[in-house]
Motif scaffolding. Structure first.
Motif, short mmCIF file in Angstrom:
data_model
loop_
_atom_site.label_atom_id
_atom_site.label_comp_id
_atom_site.label_asym_id
_atom_site.label_seq_id
_atom_site.Cartn_x
_atom_site.Cartn_y
_atom_site.Cartn_z
N ILE A 170 -38.53 4.62 -21.54
CA ILE A 170 -38.74 3.17 -21.71
C ILE A 170 -39.05 2.53 -20.36
O ILE A 170 -39.94 1.67 -20.26
CB ILE A 170 -37.49 2.52 -22.34
N ALA A 171 -38.33 2.94 -19.31
CA ALA A 171 -38.59 2.40 -17.97
C ALA A 171 -39.99 2.76 -17.51
O ALA A 171 -40.67 1.94 -16.87
CB ALA A 171 -37.54 2.92 -16.99
N LEU A 172 -40.42 3.96 -17.81
CA LEU A 172 -41.78 4.40 -17.46
C LEU A 172 -42.82 3.52 -18.14
O LEU A 172 -43.76 3.04 -17.50
CB LEU A 172 -41.96 5.86 -17.87
N VAL A 173 -42.64 3.28 -19.43
CA VAL A 173 -43.58 2.46 -20.19
C VAL A 173 -43.58 1.01 -19.68
O VAL A 173 -44.64 0.42 -19.43
CB VAL A 173 -43.24 2.49 -21.69
N GLY A 174 -42.39 0.45 -19.50
CA GLY A 174 -42.28 -0.94 -19.08
C GLY A 174 -42.89 -1.20 -17.72
O GLY A 174 -43.63 -2.18 -17.54
N ASN A 175 -42.62 -0.33 -16.76
CA ASN A 175 -43.15 -0.55 -15.41
C ASN A 175 -44.63 -0.24 -15.34
O ASN A 175 -45.35 -0.86 -14.55
CB ASN A 175 -42.37 0.31 -14.41
N THR A 176 -45.11 0.70 -16.15
CA THR A 176 -46.55 0.96 -16.20
C THR A 176 -47.29 -0.25 -16.75
O THR A 176 -48.32 -0.67 -16.20
CB THR A 176 -46.85 2.19 -17.09
N LEU A 177 -46.75 -0.83 -17.83
CA LEU A 177 -47.36 -2.03 -18.39
C LEU A 177 -47.32 -3.19 -17.40
O LEU A 177 -48.25 -4.01 -17.34
CB LEU A 177 -46.66 -2.41 -19.69
N SER A 178 -46.21 -3.29 -16.63
CA SER A 178 -46.12 -4.35 -15.61
C SER A 178 -47.22 -4.19 -14.57
O SER A 178 -47.82 -5.18 -14.12
CB SER A 178 -44.75 -4.31 -14.94
N ALA A 179 -47.49 -2.96 -14.19
CA ALA A 179 -48.48 -2.69 -13.15
C ALA A 179 -49.90 -3.02 -13.59
O ALA A 179 -50.74 -3.37 -12.76
CB ALA A 179 -48.41 -1.23 -12.71
N VAL A 180 -50.16 -2.93 -14.90
CA VAL A 180 -51.53 -3.15 -15.38
C VAL A 180 -51.67 -4.46 -16.15
O VAL A 180 -52.72 -4.71 -16.76
CB VAL A 180 -51.98 -1.97 -16.27
N SER A 181 -50.65 -5.30 -16.14
CA SER A 181 -50.70 -6.56 -16.90
C SER A 181 -51.86 -7.43 -16.43
O SER A 181 -52.06 -7.62 -15.22
CB SER A 181 -49.38 -7.32 -16.74
N PHE A 182 -52.61 -7.97 -17.39
CA PHE A 182 -53.76 -8.80 -17.05
C PHE A 182 -53.55 -10.27 -17.37
O PHE A 182 -54.41 -11.10 -17.07
CB PHE A 182 -55.02 -8.28 -17.76
N ASN A 183 -52.41 -10.61 -18.01
CA ASN A 183 -52.09 -12.02 -18.22
C ASN A 183 -50.58 -12.19 -18.30
O ASN A 183 -49.83 -11.20 -18.34
CB ASN A 183 -52.79 -12.57 -19.47
N SER A 184 -50.14 -13.43 -18.33
CA SER A 184 -48.71 -13.71 -18.27
C SER A 184 -47.95 -13.22 -19.50
O SER A 184 -46.87 -12.64 -19.35
CB SER A 184 -48.49 -15.22 -18.09
#
Length: 234
Positions: free
Chosen positions: A76-90
């Motif tokens: 879950i931490a892997l998924v969450g931080n990966t998504l944080s790194a590639v987030s394109f909007n708020s």
């Protein structure tokens, strides 16, 4: 230090850094997401809400072996931080931060059980404290390092490194943490029976007040230092 405790401490490090690194990179993140500083504070709140919701994993996953739970938390931490790194909007970053927070509280409860079980007789408290040291190191080194990366390169890189750290920790847990049996199942009601006593409520209130006092100012420490204190971001 036993290798199993080192693996758990690594998990404590990644979760501690993921929680607090946002405070240091809040201005850069707000600028990238094109939101105000107060609105960017929701990225911190989203993680905290995830922590609260994620504790339910221990309620409904009480029959799952603790080692398997730790592996799940790192995924879950892997998924969450990966998504944080590639987030394109708020909104995406808010969702990513919520996901990142899900394993936090549940991890420390599970890791404490494992550390205590695997400790030598009479050294249970020492074993648990060594595991929790991972979060202390995250605050001392991980968060400042993430802030520095954000200043010099990109705030996204901080989350990318945390995602890689979660993957590494998952491998360490698989290799180094032995099987530990789940605690005796007390049922859903049994999980909350301790709340029938007054003592736990006083402890919860103390933690609530203490954390409120800390996070009210710590969440915005970076913009405060710059706009009120007069320090440059560098």
């Amino acid at each position: 230090m036993k290798r199993s405790i080192l693996a758990l401490a690594s998990g404590a490090f990644i979760l501690g850094a993921a929680e607090f690194v946002m405070m240091g990179i809040l201005p850069q993140t707000a600028a990238a997401m094109q939101v105000s500083i107060p609105a960017a504070g929701h990225y911190i709140s989203a993680y905290a809400i995830g922590v609260c919701v994620g504790t339910l994993i221990l309620v409904f996953g009480r029959k799952v072996p603790p080692k398997n739970l730790i592996i799940l938390f790192m995924i879950i931490a892997l998924v969450g931080n990966t998504l944080s790194a590639v987030s394109f909007n708020s909104p995406m970053l808010l969702a990513a931060r919520f996901i990142s927070g899900l394993p936090h509280g549940a991890f420390f409860g599970t890791a404490t059980l494992i550390a205590k079980t695997l400790a030598d007789k009479g050294k249970e408290a020492q074993s648990v404290s060594m595991m929790v040291t991972g979060q202390t190191v995250a605050n001392m080194l991980g968060v400042p390092a993430g802030t520095l990366l954000s200043e010099m390169l990109s705030w996204r890189l901080a989350f990318a490194i945390l995602a890689a750290w979660a993957l590494m920790t998952m491998m360490l847990v698989i290799a180094w943490v032995p099987f530990v049996a789940p605690i005796k199942d007390a049922g859903i009601k049994g999980q909350f029976r301790f709340l029938t006593h007054a003592g736990p409520w006083f402890i919860l209130m103390a933690v609530f007040c203490g954390n409120s006092g800390i996070f009210c100012w710590w969440s915005y420490i970076s913009p405060w230092l710059q706009k009120v204190g007069g320090w440059s971001s560098s």
